[in-house]
Scaffold this motif. Structure first.
Motif, PDB file in Angstrom:
ATOM      1  N   PRO A 198       0.832  -1.220   0.000  1.00  0.00           N
ATOM      2  CA  PRO A 198       0.000   0.000   0.000  1.00  0.00           C
ATOM      3  C   PRO A 198       0.856   1.255   0.000  1.00  0.00           C
ATOM      4  CG  PRO A 198       0.000  -1.003   2.187  1.00  0.00           C
ATOM      5  CD  PRO A 198       0.738  -1.956   1.285  1.00  0.00           C
ATOM      6  N   LEU A 199       0.610   2.127  -0.975  1.00  0.00           N
ATOM      7  CA  LEU A 199       1.423   3.338  -1.125  1.00  0.00           C
ATOM      8  C   LEU A 199       0.612   4.623  -0.966  1.00  0.00           C
ATOM      9  CD1 LEU A 199       3.593   2.281  -4.231  1.00  0.00           C
ATOM     10  CD2 LEU A 199       4.200   2.142  -1.793  1.00  0.00           C
ATOM     11  N   ALA A 200      -0.685   4.494  -0.648  1.00  0.00           N
ATOM     12  CA  ALA A 200      -1.532   5.685  -0.529  1.00  0.00           C
ATOM     13  C   ALA A 200      -2.641   5.429   0.485  1.00  0.00           C
ATOM     14  CB  ALA A 200      -2.113   6.059  -1.894  1.00  0.00           C
ATOM     15  N   TYR A 201      -3.332   6.516   0.829  1.00  0.00           N
ATOM     16  CA  TYR A 201      -4.400   6.464   1.825  1.00  0.00           C
ATOM     17  C   TYR A 201      -5.668   7.074   1.236  1.00  0.00           C
ATOM     18  CZ  TYR A 201      -0.509   5.622   5.011  1.00  0.00           C
ATOM     19  OH  TYR A 201       0.600   5.104   5.625  1.00  0.00           O
ATOM     20  N   TYR A 202      -6.698   6.238   1.108  1.00  0.00           N
ATOM     21  CA  TYR A 202      -7.991   6.674   0.572  1.00  0.00           C
ATOM     22  C   TYR A 202      -8.911   7.024   1.733  1.00  0.00           C
ATOM     23  CZ  TYR A 202     -12.584   6.370  -1.643  1.00  0.00           C
ATOM     24  OH  TYR A 202     -13.858   6.635  -2.084  1.00  0.00           O
ATOM     25  N   ARG A 203      -9.482   8.231   1.703  1.00  0.00           N
ATOM     26  CA  ARG A 203     -10.332   8.686   2.803  1.00  0.00           C
ATOM     27  C   ARG A 203     -11.804   8.407   2.505  1.00  0.00           C
ATOM     28  NH1 ARG A 203      -8.527  12.167   6.534  1.00  0.00           N
ATOM     29  NH2 ARG A 203      -6.989  13.039   5.099  1.00  0.00           N
ATOM     30  N   LEU A 204     -12.443   7.687   3.406  1.00  0.00           N
ATOM     31  CA  LEU A 204     -13.878   7.434   3.289  1.00  0.00           C
ATOM     32  C   LEU A 204     -14.652   8.661   3.764  1.00  0.00           C
ATOM     33  CD1 LEU A 204     -14.266   3.813   4.725  1.00  0.00           C
ATOM     34  CD2 LEU A 204     -14.674   4.519   2.366  1.00  0.00           C
ATOM     35  N   ARG A 205     -15.534   9.157   2.929  1.00  0.00           N
ATOM     36  CA  ARG A 205     -16.393  10.291   3.300  1.00  0.00           C
ATOM     37  C   ARG A 205     -17.809  10.013   2.819  1.00  0.00           C
ATOM     38  NH1 ARG A 205     -15.594  15.432   1.271  1.00  0.00           N
ATOM     39  NH2 ARG A 205     -14.561  14.679  -0.608  1.00  0.00           N
ATOM     40  N   GLY A 206     -18.782  10.271   3.682  1.00  0.00           N
ATOM     41  CA  GLY A 206     -20.171   9.998   3.343  1.00  0.00           C
ATOM     42  C   GLY A 206     -20.719  10.865   2.238  1.00  0.00           C
ATOM     43  N   ASN A 207     -20.141  12.055   2.050  1.00  0.00           N
ATOM     44  CA  ASN A 207     -20.663  12.982   1.037  1.00  0.00           C
ATOM     45  C   ASN A 207     -19.796  13.050  -0.208  1.00  0.00           C
ATOM     46  OD1 ASN A 207     -18.492  14.230   2.262  1.00  0.00           O
ATOM     47  ND2 ASN A 207     -19.383  16.275   2.211  1.00  0.00           N
ATOM     48  N   SER A 208     -18.935  12.047  -0.402  1.00  0.00           N
ATOM     49  CA  SER A 208     -18.063  12.069  -1.568  1.00  0.00           C
ATOM     50  C   SER A 208     -18.851  11.749  -2.830  1.00  0.00           C
ATOM     51  CB  SER A 208     -16.919  11.063  -1.405  1.00  0.00           C
ATOM     52  OG  SER A 208     -17.415   9.749  -1.412  1.00  0.00           O
ATOM     53  N   VAL A 209     -18.261  12.075  -3.986  1.00  0.00           N
ATOM     54  CA  VAL A 209     -18.943  11.873  -5.266  1.00  0.00           C
ATOM     55  C   VAL A 209     -19.322  10.413  -5.468  1.00  0.00           C
ATOM     56  CG1 VAL A 209     -18.622  11.954  -7.772  1.00  0.00           C
ATOM     57  CG2 VAL A 209     -17.920  13.889  -6.371  1.00  0.00           C
ATOM     58  N   SER A 210     -18.474   9.488  -5.001  1.00  0.00           N
ATOM     59  CA  SER A 210     -18.698   8.064  -5.256  1.00  0.00           C
ATOM     60  C   SER A 210     -19.359   7.339  -4.085  1.00  0.00           C
ATOM     61  CB  SER A 210     -17.372   7.378  -5.584  1.00  0.00           C
ATOM     62  OG  SER A 210     -16.479   7.502  -4.504  1.00  0.00           O
ATOM     63  N   SER A 211     -19.824   8.072  -3.047  1.00  0.00           N
ATOM     64  CA  SER A 211     -20.339   7.411  -1.851  1.00  0.00           C
ATOM     65  C   SER A 211     -21.701   6.762  -2.067  1.00  0.00           C
ATOM     66  CB  SER A 211     -20.421   8.409  -0.688  1.00  0.00           C
ATOM     67  OG  SER A 211     -21.292   9.478  -1.011  1.00  0.00           O
ATOM     68  N   ASN A 212     -22.547   7.307  -2.929  1.00  0.00           N
ATOM     69  CA  ASN A 212     -23.856   6.730  -3.209  1.00  0.00           C
ATOM     70  C   ASN A 212     -23.736   5.704  -4.325  1.00  0.00           C
ATOM     71  OD1 ASN A 212     -26.500   6.112  -3.889  1.00  0.00           O
ATOM     72  ND2 ASN A 212     -27.224   8.208  -3.633  1.00  0.00           N
ATOM     73  N   LYS A 213     -23.663   4.423  -3.941  1.00  0.00           N
ATOM     74  CA  LYS A 213     -23.406   3.362  -4.918  1.00  0.00           C
ATOM     75  C   LYS A 213     -24.562   3.189  -5.890  1.00  0.00           C
ATOM     76  CE  LYS A 213     -19.437   2.585  -3.067  1.00  0.00           C
ATOM     77  NZ  LYS A 213     -18.241   3.149  -3.718  1.00  0.00           N
ATOM     78  N   PHE A 214     -25.811   3.401  -5.427  1.00  0.00           N
ATOM     79  CA  PHE A 214     -26.949   3.218  -6.321  1.00  0.00           C
ATOM     80  C   PHE A 214     -26.951   4.254  -7.443  1.00  0.00           C
ATOM     81  CE2 PHE A 214     -28.571   1.030  -2.519  1.00  0.00           C
ATOM     82  CZ  PHE A 214     -28.948  -0.169  -3.098  1.00  0.00           C
ATOM     83  N   SER A 215     -26.493   5.466  -7.130  1.00  0.00           N
ATOM     84  CA  SER A 215     -26.479   6.509  -8.157  1.00  0.00           C
ATOM     85  C   SER A 215     -25.420   6.243  -9.222  1.00  0.00           C
ATOM     86  CB  SER A 215     -26.229   7.886  -7.518  1.00  0.00           C
ATOM     87  OG  SER A 215     -24.887   8.016  -7.088  1.00  0.00           O
ATOM     88  N   LEU A 216     -24.489   5.312  -8.931  1.00  0.00           N
ATOM     89  CA  LEU A 216     -23.421   5.014  -9.884  1.00  0.00           C
ATOM     90  C   LEU A 216     -23.888   4.119 -11.028  1.00  0.00           C
ATOM     91  CD1 LEU A 216     -20.400   4.320  -7.494  1.00  0.00           C
ATOM     92  CD2 LEU A 216     -20.852   6.398  -8.792  1.00  0.00           C
ATOM     93  N   ILE A 217     -25.046   3.486 -10.871  1.00  0.00           N
ATOM     94  CA  ILE A 217     -25.488   2.510 -11.868  1.00  0.00           C
ATOM     95  C   ILE A 217     -25.590   3.134 -13.250  1.00  0.00           C
ATOM     96  CG2 ILE A 217     -27.399   1.036 -12.602  1.00  0.00           C
ATOM     97  CD1 ILE A 217     -27.954   0.476  -9.650  1.00  0.00           C
TER      98      ILE A 217
END
Length: 272
Positions: A198-217
Motif C-alpha cells: 500500500p502506497l496511498a491512503y484513501y479517505r472514506l467520506r459519506g458525502n463524496s462523489v462516489s459514496s452513493n453506490k446506487f447513483s453510480l449505476i
C-alpha cells in the motif's frame, strides 16, 4: 514533455478540511521531480481558495487554475492533464494522501519493467486518519478484468506519456470517469500492473462523489455505451451478469483482506 517529470493531477472543490494534508503528501515525496497541477472546480469556500493561493505562492511546483463554473471532477482533471508537461501522469484527489516514497517506488518499478500503467494497493481510512482497511491491487490487470469492474485505484495510478502518448482524457460524466480513462488506456496497452504494497491512503467520506453506490449505476452503463460502444441491451447485460457479481466479490475480498491487515497491524503494535 519533460523526461522523468511526474505531473500530479488534483481537482479541488470546497475541500479545505483535508486539502493541506493531500498537498503536503505530494510535495514531500522522496521523488522530487514533480509538478502539482490543481484545477479548482469553482469552490465557494474561501478557505479552500486561500489554501491554494498559499501553496502556489510558496512552491513553484504548484500550478493552479480556478474555474468560473462548476464542471465536475472529470472536466477539472482534464484541464490539468492538458497543462501537464511531465512524462508521467499521476492522480491524487484533495482528500487522499500518498506515502512519502509512493512515486519513487512506482517510477522505479515502471522503469525496471517497461510498464505503461501502474497502480498499487492503498489503505482505507476515515476522516480522522484512522485506518479502517485495505484495498489490495491485482498484480496484473487485463482489459477483460477492467470491463467487469475498475481494478485501478485512481489515487495510486501512474501512466507513462512517453510510451502511450498524450491522448487520454476523462469523459466529462460526473462519476466513473477514472474507470473510463483506465479502460481506454488498458485497451491500448493490454495490461496494467499493480504493486501489492500500500502506497496511498484513501479517505472514506459519506458525502463524496462516489459514496452513493446506487447513483453510480447509470454512470456504469454510460461507460459501457460511451467507452466500449455497447448498445443499451448489451450494456444492461454486462452490468447485470458481469459487473455486479464481480463487484460484490471485490467487496468480500476487501473485507477479508482488511480483517487480516488490521489484525497484523494490531499484533505489530502490541509487539512493540
Amino acid at each position: 514533455m519533460t523526461e522523468g517529470l511526474v505531473s500530479v493531477i488534483m481537482p479541488t472543490y470546497n475541500s479545505s478540511c483535508f486539502l493541506a494534508d493531500s498537498i503536503e503528501s505530494i510535495l514531500n515525496q522522496t521523488y522530487k521531480k514533480i509538478e502539482l497541477l490543481i484545477t479548482d472546480d469553482c469552490s465557494s469556500d474561501k478557505n479552500t481558495i486561500n489554501l491554494l493561493r498559499k501553496y502556489e505562492k510558496e512552491d513553484d511546483r504548484v500550478k493552479i487554475v480556478f474555474l468560473h463554473e462548476n464542471m465536475g471532477p472529470g472536466y477539472a482533471r482534464n484541464n490539468s492533464i492538458e497543462r501537464a508537461e511531465g512524462q508521467y501522469i499521476a492522480f491524487c484527489d484533495s482528500d487522499d494522501r500518498w506515502r512519502e516514497d509512493k512515486l519513487e517506488c512506482q517510477i522505479e518499478f515502471m522503469k525496471r519493467n517497461n510498464i505503461s500503467l501502474c497502480c498499487s494497493s492503498y489503505i482505507i481510512c476515515d476522516g480522522d486518519n484512522k485506518e479502517k482497511g485495505i484495498n489490495v491491487a491485482p498484480k496484473v490487470i487485463s482489459f477483460s478484468m477492467m470491463k467487469r469492474d475498475n481494478k485501478v485505484g485512481c489515487l495510486t495510478a501512474v501512466y507513462d506519456i512517453k510510451l502511450l502518448g498524450k491522448k487520454y482524457f476523462m469523459p466529462t460524466i460526473r462519476k466513473r470517469q477514472d474507470w473510463a480513462l483506465f479502460l481506454s488506456i488498458i485497451k491500448d496497452c493490454k495490461k496494467a500492473y499493480g504493486i501489492q504494497e500500500p502506497l496511498a491512503y484513501y479517505r472514506l467520506r459519506g458525502n463524496s462523489v462516489s459514496s452513493n453506490k446506487f447513483s453510480l449505476i447509470k454512470y456504469n452503463l454510460m461507460v459501457y455505451r460511451q467507452i466500449l460502444g455497447f448498445n443499451g441491451v448489451k450494456s444492461a447485460l454486462y452490468f447485470t451478469i458481469l459487473f455486479l457479481p464481480t463487484y460484490y466479490i471485490k467487496i468480500c475480498k476487501r473485507y477479508f483482506d482488511s480483517i487480516n491487515y488490521l489484525r497484523k497491524r494490531y499484533q505489530t503494535k502490541i509487539a512493540h
